[in-house]
Design a protein around this motif. Structure first.
Motif, short mmCIF file in Angstrom:
data_model
loop_
_atom_site.label_atom_id
_atom_site.label_comp_id
_atom_site.label_asym_id
_atom_site.label_seq_id
_atom_site.Cartn_x
_atom_site.Cartn_y
_atom_site.Cartn_z
N ARG A 158 0.81 -1.22 0.00
CA ARG A 158 0.00 0.00 0.00
C ARG A 158 0.84 1.27 0.00
NH1 ARG A 158 -5.59 -0.58 3.30
NH2 ARG A 158 -6.22 -2.64 2.53
N VAL A 159 2.15 1.11 0.10
CA VAL A 159 3.03 2.27 0.07
C VAL A 159 3.09 2.80 -1.36
CG1 VAL A 159 5.35 3.14 0.49
CG2 VAL A 159 4.39 1.39 1.99
N LYS A 160 2.83 4.08 -1.52
CA LYS A 160 2.81 4.71 -2.84
C LYS A 160 3.55 6.04 -2.80
CE LYS A 160 -1.67 2.70 -4.12
NZ LYS A 160 -3.06 2.98 -4.56
N GLN A 161 3.78 6.58 -3.99
CA GLN A 161 4.43 7.88 -4.10
C GLN A 161 3.47 8.87 -4.74
OE1 GLN A 161 8.12 8.09 -6.41
NE2 GLN A 161 8.88 9.60 -4.96
N CYS A 162 3.44 10.07 -4.19
CA CYS A 162 2.54 11.11 -4.68
C CYS A 162 2.76 11.34 -6.17
CB CYS A 162 2.78 12.41 -3.91
SG CYS A 162 1.67 13.76 -4.39
N GLN A 163 1.67 11.43 -6.93
CA GLN A 163 1.73 11.60 -8.38
C GLN A 163 1.58 13.05 -8.82
OE1 GLN A 163 -0.69 8.74 -10.57
NE2 GLN A 163 -0.52 7.26 -8.88
N ASP A 164 1.75 13.96 -7.89
CA ASP A 164 1.68 15.38 -8.24
C ASP A 164 2.70 15.69 -9.33
OD1 ASP A 164 0.95 18.29 -7.55
OD2 ASP A 164 3.14 18.27 -7.38
N GLU A 165 2.25 16.34 -10.40
CA GLU A 165 3.10 16.55 -11.56
C GLU A 165 4.17 17.61 -11.35
OE1 GLU A 165 0.36 19.55 -14.24
OE2 GLU A 165 -0.09 17.42 -14.27
N ASP A 188 -3.56 19.22 -0.21
CA ASP A 188 -2.42 19.88 -0.85
C ASP A 188 -2.37 19.51 -2.34
OD1 ASP A 188 -0.95 21.39 1.24
OD2 ASP A 188 -0.88 19.44 2.22
N CYS A 189 -1.62 18.48 -2.64
CA CYS A 189 -1.41 18.10 -4.04
C CYS A 189 -2.70 17.67 -4.74
CB CYS A 189 -0.37 16.99 -4.12
SG CYS A 189 1.28 17.53 -3.58
N GLY A 190 -3.60 17.00 -4.02
CA GLY A 190 -4.83 16.54 -4.64
C GLY A 190 -5.70 17.68 -5.13
N ASN A 191 -5.91 18.67 -4.28
CA ASN A 191 -6.73 19.81 -4.67
C ASN A 191 -6.10 20.61 -5.81
OD1 ASN A 191 -8.91 19.44 -3.00
ND2 ASN A 191 -8.10 20.69 -1.34
N LEU A 192 -4.78 20.75 -5.78
CA LEU A 192 -4.11 21.48 -6.85
C LEU A 192 -4.24 20.73 -8.17
CD1 LEU A 192 -0.91 22.72 -4.99
CD2 LEU A 192 -2.77 24.12 -5.90
N ALA A 193 -4.15 19.41 -8.12
CA ALA A 193 -4.30 18.61 -9.35
C ALA A 193 -5.71 18.76 -9.90
CB ALA A 193 -3.99 17.14 -9.06
#
Length: 207
Positions: A158-165, A188-193
């Motif tokens: 379940r460990v993942k890395q943020c996909q923010d571009e 943070d990154c989700g809302n910006l995406a």
């Protein structure tokens, strides 16, 4: 200047994940190291409840008199952090595990938990140094054990890395029911995406 993900975004993460995330914007050319100095690593250890203010003051005084000890500890902390990152990334991408990184982590396991133990603080339990004079490296042992527990347990995949571009690069444990979380934090990154996607759709509709 780009906005840096806030510390609160990972406040509920595993200790080892929070430690790896002391580097922000890992996937950019210019990263931000939040434990780049001896003072900043001491503050992080206190905030992570791996040391109290008394221990931090003791170490700060020792390091002022012996800067090379501070540098050695900082190098050790950075080495452990990057070893953890390489192993987590290998697990995320299905790549080969870096044996040098494993050796770096295993150094903290070889000596078991000498110098640190589970102890009561009020009505909670925390990792506490057991010796009067603290060996700084003992403060890193719980981080290594946190990583081992995560990597060998059912949540390892379940460990993942943020996909923010923009290159955030933070790690997180995806606890969502559908296992489709993509960002370190929706705040943070989700809302910006989402905002960027909305802007692009609006621009395309106007063309």
């Amino acid at each position: 200047m780009p906005r840096v993900p806030s510390p609160e975004a990972s406040s509920r993460e595993e200790l080892s994940i929070k430690f790896v995330n002391t580097v922000a914007w890992r996937l950019r050319d210019l990263v931000e190291d939040r434990i780049a100095t001896s003072d900043s690593i001491l503050k992080w250890l206190v905030d992570a409840e791996l040391a109290d203010r008394r221990i931090a003051a003791q170490l700060r005084a020792r390091w002022k008199a012996s800067p090379h000890e501070a540098d050695a500890f900082l190098n050790a902390a950075h080495g452990l952090r990057e070893a953890l990152y390489r192993i987590f990334i290998a697990r995320i991408g299905g790549g080969r595990i870096d044996r040098t990184a494993l050796a770096d982590i295993n150094r903290y396991l070889d000596a078991a938990l000498g110098g640190v133990a589970l102890g009561p603080v009020g009505d909670t339990l925390r990792w506490l140094p057991t010796a009067g004079k603290v060996a700084p490296e003992t403060l890193l042992k719980p981080i290594a054990w946190s990583a081992v527990s995560l990597l060998t347990g059912p949540r390892a995949l379940r460990v993942k890395q943020c996909q923010d571009e923009r290159g955030c690069g933070w790690l997180f444990v995806d606890e969502s029911r559908t296992q489709n979380r993509r960002w370190c934090s929706m705040g943070d990154c989700g809302n910006l995406a989402k905002s960027r996607r909305h802007y692009r759709r609006s621009q395309a509709a106007e063309e």
